[in-house]
Design a protein around this motif. Structure first.
Motif, PDB file in Angstrom:
ATOM      1  N   VAL A  95       4.782   5.162  -0.688  1.00 25.00           N
ATOM      2  CA  VAL A  95       3.424   4.998  -0.171  1.00 25.00           C
ATOM      3  C   VAL A  95       3.275   5.794   1.116  1.00 25.00           C
ATOM      4  N   ARG A  96       2.040   6.191   1.358  1.00 29.87           N
ATOM      5  CA  ARG A  96       1.709   6.926   2.586  1.00 29.87           C
ATOM      6  C   ARG A  96       0.426   6.355   3.167  1.00 29.87           C
ATOM      7  N   HIS A  97       0.093   6.755   4.374  1.00 31.21           N
ATOM      8  CA  HIS A  97      -1.155   6.301   4.978  1.00 31.21           C
ATOM      9  C   HIS A  97      -2.318   6.634   4.036  1.00 31.21           C
ATOM     10  N   GLY A  98      -3.236   5.673   3.897  1.00 23.59           N
ATOM     11  CA  GLY A  98      -4.378   5.866   3.016  1.00 23.59           C
ATOM     12  C   GLY A  98      -4.146   5.361   1.617  1.00 23.59           C
ATOM     13  N   PHE A 132      -7.053  -3.553   6.137  1.00 20.97           N
ATOM     14  CA  PHE A 132      -5.787  -4.137   6.559  1.00 20.97           C
ATOM     15  C   PHE A 132      -4.663  -3.153   6.241  1.00 20.97           C
ATOM     16  N   PRO A 133      -3.590  -3.159   7.054  1.00 17.86           N
ATOM     17  CA  PRO A 133      -2.430  -2.319   6.758  1.00 17.86           C
ATOM     18  C   PRO A 133      -1.410  -3.103   5.932  1.00 17.86           C
ATOM     19  N   VAL A 134      -0.377  -2.419   5.472  1.00 17.13           N
ATOM     20  CA  VAL A 134       0.762  -3.085   4.849  1.00 17.13           C
ATOM     21  C   VAL A 134       2.017  -2.695   5.627  1.00 17.13           C
ATOM     22  N   HIS A 135       2.948  -3.632   5.719  1.00 20.77           N
ATOM     23  CA  HIS A 135       4.196  -3.348   6.425  1.00 20.77           C
ATOM     24  C   HIS A 135       5.248  -2.953   5.405  1.00 20.77           C
ATOM     25  N   VAL A 136       5.820  -1.780   5.560  1.00 16.98           N
ATOM     26  CA  VAL A 136       6.840  -1.265   4.652  1.00 16.98           C
ATOM     27  C   VAL A 136       8.150  -1.176   5.427  1.00 16.98           C
ATOM     28  N   ALA A 137       9.136  -1.943   4.997  1.00 16.85           N
ATOM     29  CA  ALA A 137      10.383  -2.032   5.746  1.00 16.85           C
ATOM     30  C   ALA A 137      11.326  -0.866   5.487  1.00 16.85           C
ATOM     31  N   LEU A 138      11.203  -0.227   4.310  1.00 17.08           N
ATOM     32  CA  LEU A 138      12.152   0.813   3.920  1.00 17.08           C
ATOM     33  C   LEU A 138      11.582   2.203   4.138  1.00 17.08           C
ATOM     34  N   GLY A 139      12.451   3.131   4.503  1.00 18.23           N
ATOM     35  CA  GLY A 139      12.075   4.531   4.624  1.00 18.23           C
ATOM     36  C   GLY A 139      12.466   5.309   3.383  1.00 18.23           C
ATOM     37  N   PRO A 140      12.431   6.638   3.445  1.00 18.04           N
ATOM     38  CA  PRO A 140      12.672   7.463   2.260  1.00 18.04           C
ATOM     39  C   PRO A 140      14.085   7.355   1.703  1.00 18.04           C
ATOM     40  N   ASN A 149      -7.483  15.288   4.722  1.00 19.67           N
ATOM     41  CA  ASN A 149      -6.567  16.371   5.096  1.00 19.67           C
ATOM     42  C   ASN A 149      -5.106  16.076   4.759  1.00 19.67           C
ATOM     43  N   ALA A 150      -4.851  15.368   3.662  1.00 19.69           N
ATOM     44  CA  ALA A 150      -3.470  15.185   3.207  1.00 19.69           C
ATOM     45  C   ALA A 150      -2.881  16.553   2.893  1.00 19.69           C
ATOM     46  N   PRO A 151      -1.627  16.806   3.257  1.00 24.88           N
ATOM     47  CA  PRO A 151      -1.061  18.160   3.108  1.00 24.88           C
ATOM     48  C   PRO A 151      -1.151  18.721   1.701  1.00 24.88           C
ATOM     49  N   GLU A 152      -0.913  17.886   0.680  1.00 20.96           N
ATOM     50  CA  GLU A 152      -0.897  18.431  -0.678  1.00 20.96           C
ATOM     51  C   GLU A 152      -2.268  18.879  -1.156  1.00 20.96           C
ATOM     52  N   THR A 153      -3.335  18.443  -0.472  1.00 20.84           N
ATOM     53  CA  THR A 153      -4.661  18.906  -0.864  1.00 20.84           C
ATOM     54  C   THR A 153      -4.859  20.376  -0.522  1.00 20.84           C
ATOM     55  N   ASP A 154      -3.925  20.948   0.226  1.00 18.69           N
ATOM     56  CA  ASP A 154      -3.911  22.392   0.467  1.00 18.69           C
ATOM     57  C   ASP A 154      -2.858  23.087  -0.389  1.00 18.69           C
ATOM     58  N   GLY A 155      -2.263  22.333  -1.304  1.00 22.15           N
ATOM     59  CA  GLY A 155      -1.281  22.907  -2.204  1.00 22.15           C
ATOM     60  C   GLY A 155       0.112  22.997  -1.618  1.00 22.15           C
ATOM     61  N   ARG A 156       0.403  22.224  -0.564  1.00 23.84           N
ATOM     62  CA  ARG A 156       1.716  22.326   0.084  1.00 23.84           C
ATOM     63  C   ARG A 156       2.231  20.922   0.401  1.00 23.84           C
ATOM     64  N   LEU A 157       3.522  20.843   0.666  1.00 29.40           N
ATOM     65  CA  LEU A 157       4.129  19.618   1.158  1.00 29.40           C
ATOM     66  C   LEU A 157       4.490  19.798   2.626  1.00 29.40           C
ATOM     67  N   ASP A 158       4.172  18.799   3.444  1.00 28.20           N
ATOM     68  CA  ASP A 158       4.591  18.902   4.835  1.00 28.20           C
ATOM     69  C   ASP A 158       6.055  18.485   4.957  1.00 28.20           C
ATOM     70  N   GLY A 159       6.605  18.578   6.155  1.00 27.88           N
ATOM     71  CA  GLY A 159       8.019  18.318   6.370  1.00 27.88           C
ATOM     72  C   GLY A 159       8.494  16.962   5.876  1.00 27.88           C
ATOM     73  N   PRO A 160       7.916  15.843   6.343  1.00 30.11           N
ATOM     74  CA  PRO A 160       8.406  14.527   5.921  1.00 30.11           C
ATOM     75  C   PRO A 160       8.279  14.293   4.419  1.00 30.11           C
ATOM     76  N   LEU A 161       7.179  14.729   3.807  1.00 23.63           N
ATOM     77  CA  LEU A 161       7.023  14.521   2.381  1.00 23.63           C
ATOM     78  C   LEU A 161       7.983  15.405   1.587  1.00 23.63           C
ATOM     79  N   ALA A 162       8.159  16.642   2.033  1.00 19.73           N
ATOM     80  CA  ALA A 162       9.121  17.528   1.375  1.00 19.73           C
ATOM     81  C   ALA A 162      10.534  16.962   1.505  1.00 19.73           C
ATOM     82  N   ASP A 163      10.865  16.417   2.663  1.00 19.37           N
ATOM     83  CA  ASP A 163      12.179  15.820   2.852  1.00 19.37           C
ATOM     84  C   ASP A 163      12.372  14.618   1.933  1.00 19.37           C
TER      85      ASP A 163
END
Length: 355
Positions: free
Chosen positions: A18-21, A65-73, A91-105
């Motif tokens: 999951v990601r913001h949004g 409301f937000p959700v609390h996510v305890a685990l990382g990637p 402005n999510a990165p993939e909407t420009d056809g690319r992955l940003d650093g954290p998502l690519a990682d």
């Protein structure tokens, strides 16, 4: 596809990224359906579902409301299935056809051979990661033009509810995530388990048609019959018969041409494609729940011969009917059991509506 579970097998691990949004419904449906799957005749869960974020902590949703996510990637490391949910942040990165650093990682942590699925516009992330190049995919119908522009190497099918390319699957809008999750459960553990999950969550085990039926279209002129639903309902009651396109069209008082066009508009499939899917579903049920030989199952679902059933089964599922039965047949089945005997049923004359 996970192998058939033994009584002592560990649950198949599903990691939901999951990601913001994120939409709460998308997150909830994946957990609800996978966690409802139980080994037949037991209360043993078939899946372990964990949620992870790019950074642990509070994740914004598109609600208030937000959700609390305890685990990382790191939760992606040992997953057998990864489900990527959509983000509705601007402005999510993939909407420009690319992955940003954290998502690519995060994607780099997914081990080879892992089944990866997306819900709604989560397909953009899969495409940006290169997982969909040369493959068939779908996404929400409102985003199809952007998707085609950004990812020309992907074969986009905007009409279907979901696509299955083996180790990569995509679904359309958020509710289509239900269809996709049930499909994965059905592929993993058979129709009986998937049907139990559907019943427990009060959703249909298989929703007819595709998202083509939800795309806005001009209102029919007064007096026009815009539905082919009665013909579909009648066909489901007579799958053993050699159904002709003309016979179905006549049930809606339409010409064959008009019927075919409206059928595709409403369902997102041709009549032949739709009937083939329904016949395969019925065949799977009979193989799981009865001891009927393959050559006896075939005419009961409208394929006529065992050879025809084997051909369609192999093309659609990648296994033979006998192999499917060996994997998913109920262990306590009476070999002669037949859940729907009809000794008086005889095929009607006419042209069989098959590919």
């Amino acid at each position: 596809m996970p192998p058939a579970a033994s009584p002592t097998a560990r649950p198949h691990r599903v990691a939901v990224l999951v990601r913001h949004g994120v939409m709460p419904m998308e997150l909830g449906l994946v957990h609800q359906l996978f966690r409802a799957a139980r080994a037949p005749g037991t209360d043993r869960p078939l899946y372990e579902v964990v949620t992870c974020a790019l950074t642990p902590g509070l994740v914004r949703t598109d609600a208030d409301f937000p959700v609390h996510v305890a685990l990382g990637p790191e939760a992606l490391d040992g997953a057998g299935t990864v489900v990527v949910l959509a983000t509705h942040e601007p402005n999510a990165p993939e909407t420009d056809g690319r992955l940003d650093g954290p998502l690519a990682d995060a994607f780099a942590r997914i081990r080879p051979g892992t089944r990866v699925a997306s819900v709604c516009t989560g397909a953009f992330a899969l495409a940006a990661a290169g997982l969909l190049d040369g493959r068939r995919a779908t996404t929400h119908w409102k985003s199809t033009e952007d998707f085609r522009r950004l990812f020309p190497a992907v074969t986009l099918d905007p009409d279907v509810l979901y696509t299955d390319e083996g180790d990569v699957l995509t679904s359309a809008g958020e509710a289509a995530g239900i269809d996709l999750t049930l499909h994965m459960i059905r592929c993993d553990h058979g129709a009986a388990v998937a049907n139990d999950v559907a019943r427990s969550t009060v959703v249909p085990p298989h929703r007819e048609g595709g998202q083509a039926q939800f795309i806005p279209r001009p209102v029919p002129e007064p007096g026009q019959r815009a539905s082919t639903g009665a013909a579909r309902a009648w066909a489901l009651r007579h799958l053993d018969r050699p159904l002709s396109l003309r016979e179905l069209a006549e049930r809606e008082a339409m010409s064959v041409r008009t019927f075919s066009r409206r059928f595709r508009e409403e369902v997102g499939l041709t009549p032949v494609q739709w009937l083939t899917q329904r016949r395969l579903e019925r065949a799977r049920q009979l193989l799981e729940e009865t001891g009927l030989p393959v050559d006896a199952v075939a005419p009961r679902v409208g394929f006529g011969t065992g050879a025809s059933l084997r051909q369609h089964f192999q093309a659609a599922l990648g296994v033979t009917p006998s192999a499917y039965r060996a994997t998913f047949r109920a262990p306590d089945l009476d070999p002669g059991a037949d859940p729907d005997p009809d000794p008086d049923a005889t095929p009607a004359p006419g042209d069989r509506l098959t590919p």
